[in-house]
Scaffold this motif. Structure first.
Motif, short mmCIF file in Angstrom:
data_model
loop_
_atom_site.label_atom_id
_atom_site.label_comp_id
_atom_site.label_asym_id
_atom_site.label_seq_id
_atom_site.Cartn_x
_atom_site.Cartn_y
_atom_site.Cartn_z
N ALA A 15 19.88 79.85 -19.87
CA ALA A 15 19.53 80.84 -18.58
C ALA A 15 21.17 81.46 -18.29
N ASP A 16 22.30 80.42 -18.82
CA ASP A 16 23.41 81.20 -18.30
C ASP A 16 24.65 81.41 -19.87
N SER A 34 22.47 70.24 -9.98
CA SER A 34 23.18 71.30 -9.24
C SER A 34 23.70 70.86 -8.09
N ARG A 39 27.53 74.87 -10.64
CA ARG A 39 26.40 75.92 -9.67
C ARG A 39 25.66 76.89 -11.17
N ALA A 40 25.75 76.64 -12.34
CA ALA A 40 25.24 77.56 -13.15
C ALA A 40 23.57 77.86 -13.45
N ALA A 41 23.23 78.31 -13.33
CA ALA A 41 21.00 77.79 -13.77
C ALA A 41 20.96 77.08 -14.84
N LYS A 42 19.97 76.40 -15.01
CA LYS A 42 19.47 75.62 -15.98
C LYS A 42 18.85 75.91 -16.63
N SER A 43 18.39 75.81 -17.95
CA SER A 43 16.62 75.76 -18.40
C SER A 43 17.26 74.70 -19.81
N ARG A 76 23.79 68.29 -13.61
CA ARG A 76 22.19 68.54 -13.90
C ARG A 76 21.94 68.96 -12.35
N VAL A 115 22.62 73.73 -19.48
CA VAL A 115 22.93 75.49 -19.15
C VAL A 115 21.85 76.09 -20.11
#
Length: 593
Positions: free
Chosen positions: A476-477, A439, A512-516, A437, A473
């Motif tokens: 966001a991805d 990153s 590494r992914a964008a978080k939402s 979480r 995630v």
């Protein structure tokens, strides 16, 4: 001449006490032993031996022969103790006398013991001293290291401390200025739950409390294990504790090892007796007592959290061990010059590298039992190898050096503290989730490795990654969820250890992914709305209901519904109940209702 014969006959018929080493007549030895073994031998005077007018407490057996003064205790095989046989050849030497009441490998404190119970006394070979009747401290030379290291007992058990001064680590719990230390010093011991990982000193702390209680005579100590003790046995001990308190005004301290092995109904057995003070309960557990110990019992005890031992504490424990065993540490000066002569001329001289001790302290993962037993294993292996070597047959003492490689060879196993069904399981998965979480891919890989190398099921980790892909995630991805599902399927196909790199790839991708978390929060708001609603839930609007029958159509089901694909522009239509019209769960909070 007759007088000399009489004196020699009297000396020949005298019996030597194995405790105080004084000579007594056969008619007074039994009476003296009852006093001497209870700690009163220091008050016994020569008048006791001379006074033959009083009847003895226990009449000595008389052999079937004609000699009237020949007691059965002087004849081996007559059913008596061999220690009490008359030595007609010569008096025992000081070394032989010490051997009468010292165990083979360690001194014994035999204060307050009855005959035949010497083997039940607490032993502490590390101290190198013997306490006689709680008063006189006599220095006893410890046996050479090979004698202790070839024993069947583990070294951790042999060197178990008997005092808090020898108890290293856990200063935050039993340090000089702590509340528990002051209570232990004053013998006001409360009921305790000792919670900590294996080898951190839970059982040792209980034995220190037992040793202090026995020395002061303030309490009776009973040790049980939940793995082998039945409820009936516990009730019997409690019954004895009630009698002890009523008749002798002495409390009972009951130590229960692995107390989490008792189920909730078994733990309820202790409740009334801990409440009224009949017993003082000390429980040891490696599991979180919040989950494994009955809440009612937990409220009557104080929980002491023992941490894993630090490298510095482990170093102190190992230093005490090598000093006790008189193993020389290379590069370190001997504190006692007499330790240079640690052999009897035939035993090998043992040395160990400082780096080897440092390796044990670092690799034992804060487990003192593992560290001491690993030291014993490494030294035992080298001693056995030296004795089997042909060059060891020439009679000269051999030089043994325990190196870092010898220690590592004895530690060829996973030393990672991890319990798939215990608290560490949840601690590590929580750390993995929060690292992704945040990153932090390096931290995420570390916690993944901790779990997999500790024996965790890879499918459990994969399931958690699937959840993370939607919870953290989310939109966001959107490709994160297919990645996690693919990782789960791949782990299911090939298993460990090949699937570890697949999990590592998924963990790094998610980190590494964008978080939402908007989807997670929105659905949480929906659940809160449903749970907080007062009264019956609102009905489904009629135009949203299905109407498969004529009756339903007559009742107005699906009436006024606008079929969206039939319109070229967005359709104005309400999809929520009238009471929730206009609500936005992505911004709504439960306090708004």
């Amino acid at each position: 001449m007759a007088q000399a014969d009489e004196m020699s006959s009297s000396a020949a018929d005298s019996v030597q006490c194995p405790v105080c080493l004084k000579d007594f007549t056969p008619t007074t030895i039994n009476k003296h032993l009852d006093v001497c073994l209870l700690g009163g031998a220091a008050d016994t005077t020569a008048s006791t031996m001379a006074d033959n007018s009083e009847p003895p407490l226990k009449k000595p057996r008389v052999s079937g022969g004609s000699a009237p003064a020949s007691p059965a205790v002087n004849k081996p095989g007559a059913g008596s103790f061999s220690l009490f046989h008359t030595n007609k050849l010569k008096p025992p030497q000081p070394g032989e006398r010490a051997g009468l009441f010292l165990s083979k490998h360690s001194p014994v404190n035999n204060k307050g013991l009855k005959r035949g119970a010497v083997e039940e006394a607490d032993t502490e070979p590390a101290a190198g001293t013997e306490t006689v009747r709680g008063q006189t401290s006599v220095s006893v030379k410890a046996p050479p290291a090979p004698s202790l290291l070839t024993m069947s007992k583990p070294l951790a058990e042999i060197l178990r401390p008997n005092t808090l001064d020898q108890y290293f680590g856990q200063s935050q719990v039993v340090g000089e200025q702590t509340l528990i230390r002051s209570l232990l010093d004053s013998q006001e011991i409360p009921s305790l739950i000792l919670w900590g990982p294996p080898g951190c000193g839970k059982t040792t702390l209980a034995h220190i409390i037992a040793s202090t209680s026995k020395k002061n005579g303030t309490a009776r100590f009973v040790s049980l294990s939940a793995t082998s003790t039945s409820t009936n046995e516990v009730r019997e001990v409690i019954k004895q504790a009630q009698n002890e308190l009523r008749l002798c005004k002495r409390k009972t301290i009951m130590f229960i090892d692995e107390i989490h092995r008792f189920n909730k109904s078994q733990q309820d057995t202790f409740l009334p007796h801990v409440e009224c003070g009949t017993v003082t309960l000390i429980g040891a557990t490696t599991e979180n007592p919040s989950f494994q110990v009955n809440a009612a019992l937990l409220s009557r005890c104080r929980v002491l959290v023992l941490e894993r031992l630090s490298v510095e504490a482990m170093g102190s424990i190992l230093d005490r061990a090598v000093a006790t065993l008189r193993i020389r540490v290379l590069g370190r000066e001997l504190s006692n010059p007499e330790d240079q002569d640690q052999t009897d001329g035939h035993e090998p001289k043992i040395s160990i590298e400082q780096k080897a001790l440092d390796t044990i302290a670092c690799l034992c993962d804060g487990d003192a039992r593992t560290g001491l037993n690993s030291l014993q294993l490494a030294v035992q292996a080298q001693v056995s190898l030296t004795r089997s070597c042909p060059s060891a047959q020439n009679g000269s003492p051999q030089e043994i050096v325990v190196t870092e490689d010898h220690v590592k060879e004895g530690l060829q196993r996973s030393h990672i503290l991890y319990d798939k069904a215990g608290e560490e399981h949840y601690n590590c998965i929580s750390a993995l989730h929060k690292s992704m979480r945040g990153s932090q891919e390096n931290a995420s890989l570390y916690w993944l490795g901790r779990m997999l190398e500790g024996g965790e099921d890879p499918l459990y980790v994969a399931r958690r990654l699937v959840r993370f892909a939607s919870e953290d995630v989310g939109m966001a991805d959107p490709s994160a969820l297919p990645q996690a599902v693919s990782a789960f399927q791949a782990c299911h196909f090939i298993g460990m250890p090949e699937c570890e790199v697949i999990l590592a790839q998924c963990v790094v991708y998610l980190a590494r992914a964008a978080k939402s978390v908007e989807i997670y929060k929105a659905y949480s708001n929906v659940k809160a709305c449903l749970r907080n609603h007062k009264g019956p839930l609102p009905p489904v609007p009629l135009h949203l209901r299905n109407a498969p029958t004529r009756l339903m159509k007559q009742l107005g089901y699906a009436k006024g519904y606008k079929y969206n694909p039939a319109f070229g522009n967005p359709v104005e239509q309400e999809y929520l109940p009238e009471e929730l019209k206009g609500i936005d769960f992505f911004t709504w909070t439960p306090s708004d209702s």
